[in-house]
Write an enzyme that holds these catalytic residues in place. Structure first.
Site, short mmCIF file in Angstrom:
data_model
loop_
_atom_site.label_atom_id
_atom_site.label_comp_id
_atom_site.label_asym_id
_atom_site.label_seq_id
_atom_site.Cartn_x
_atom_site.Cartn_y
_atom_site.Cartn_z
N ARG A 12 0.82 -1.13 -0.12
CA ARG A 12 0.09 0.03 -0.03
C ARG A 12 0.92 1.22 -0.08
O ARG A 12 1.76 1.35 0.99
CB ARG A 12 -0.83 0.11 1.31
CG ARG A 12 -2.28 0.80 1.16
CD ARG A 12 -3.18 0.46 2.41
NE ARG A 12 -2.25 0.90 3.43
CZ ARG A 12 -3.38 1.50 4.62
NH1 ARG A 12 -4.56 1.46 4.28
NH2 ARG A 12 -2.70 2.20 5.52
N THR A 36 -0.74 7.55 -0.90
CA THR A 36 -2.29 7.61 -1.64
C THR A 36 -3.11 6.50 -1.10
O THR A 36 -4.13 6.42 -1.29
CB THR A 36 -1.97 7.38 -3.21
OG1 THR A 36 -1.34 6.11 -3.09
CG2 THR A 36 -1.22 8.50 -4.03
N ASP A 83 0.43 -1.56 12.52
CA ASP A 83 0.58 -2.24 11.21
C ASP A 83 1.24 -3.84 11.46
O ASP A 83 2.03 -4.14 11.83
CB ASP A 83 1.99 -1.53 10.67
CG ASP A 83 2.35 -1.88 9.22
OD1 ASP A 83 2.58 -3.35 8.84
OD2 ASP A 83 2.59 -1.04 8.47
N ASP A 114 4.62 -5.18 10.17
CA ASP A 114 5.49 -4.79 10.86
C ASP A 114 5.55 -5.68 12.28
O ASP A 114 6.52 -6.07 12.58
CB ASP A 114 5.63 -3.36 11.15
CG ASP A 114 6.28 -2.75 9.82
OD1 ASP A 114 6.52 -3.48 8.91
OD2 ASP A 114 6.03 -1.40 9.67
#
Ligand code: PRP
Ligand code: URA
Length: 215
Positions: A110, A114, A206, A209
């Site tokens: 991703r 944006t 995340d 991560d």
């Protein structure tokens, strides 16, 4: 306002063990090893629900006591398709349930500005059209990555597609249901929404991560 989800197509897994494990997963103090283990365990619970309707056939078995009429899977083949990277964390849990499943991969990243997905790698079993596809990714945020992954799978001929995430945002659920009228979706939680960085709130941060320790 449109309903967040169609209960015929979206299954929320509210089992107490799932909700307990999810709370530990959300905790910022949970370390990489425990986080990875919990993602695998939650995937197994979700896989159990997502395979509930697999067809069975009758077989005759000789037990130590007598002959018995029993049931076994009637040869329906499965493919587990993680969306890289974070989806990889769900694969082993599902393979524990269905050891003979094939594994395809869809690489999506991703864009941080944006929030649109960028596809960087795809490899699927050749007979994907014949398989029940379990597409897995812990996070359904804007839905961009899941929608792009499903569009790719449909172009490759996949017919029976089920999307398994751990945490979904209402925005992502709406986007995925609107983009694909046949996909069935499984989630352990539907959260409040997205923040200005398109992260799920309260979410768990995340996922990639935290699974791979790259924070
Ligand atoms: C995360 C997550 C999903 C996607 C969800 O992946 O694992 O794939 O974002 O967001 P969306 O619904 O708005 O598309 P990311 O792109 O961060 O890649 P990673 O798994 O490699 O960390
Ligand atoms: N991707 C993640 O890993 N977490 C989010 O909250 C949103 C996208």
């Amino acid at each position: 306002m449109a309903a967040i989800y169609d209960p015929e197509r979206v299954t929320l897994i509210d089992h107490p063990l799932v909700q307990h494990k999810l709370s530990i997963l959300r905790d910022r103090a949970t370390g990489t090893k425990q986080f990875r283990d919990l993602v695998g365990e939650l995937a197994l619970f979700e896989g159990y629900e997502a395979t509930r309707d697999l067809p069975l056939e009758n077989v005759e078995i000789e037990t130590p006591v007598r002959r018995a009429s029993c049931r076994q899977l009637s040869g329906k083949k499965l493919a587990i398709v993680p969306i890289l990277r974070a989806g990889l964390g769900m694969v082993d849990g599902l393979l524990e349930l269905v050891p003979s499943a094939r594994v395809g991969h869809i690489g999506m990243s991703r864009d941080e500005v944006t929030h649109r997905p960028h596809e960087y790698y795809c490899k699927l079993p050749g007979d994907i059209a014949e398989r029940v596809c379990l597409v897995v990714d812990p996070m359904l945020a804007t839905g961009g990555s899941a929608v792009a992954a499903l569009e790719y799978l449909r172009r490759q001929g996949a017919r029976d597609v089920r999307f398994l995430c751990i945490v979904a945002a209402p925005e992502g659920l709406r986007a995925l249901q609107a983009a694909d009228s046949a996909v069935r979706i499984f989630a352990c939680a539907i959260d409040e929404g997205l923040n200005e960085n398109a992260y799920i709130v309260p979410g768990l941060g995340d996922a990639g991560d935290r699974i791979f320790g790259t924070l």
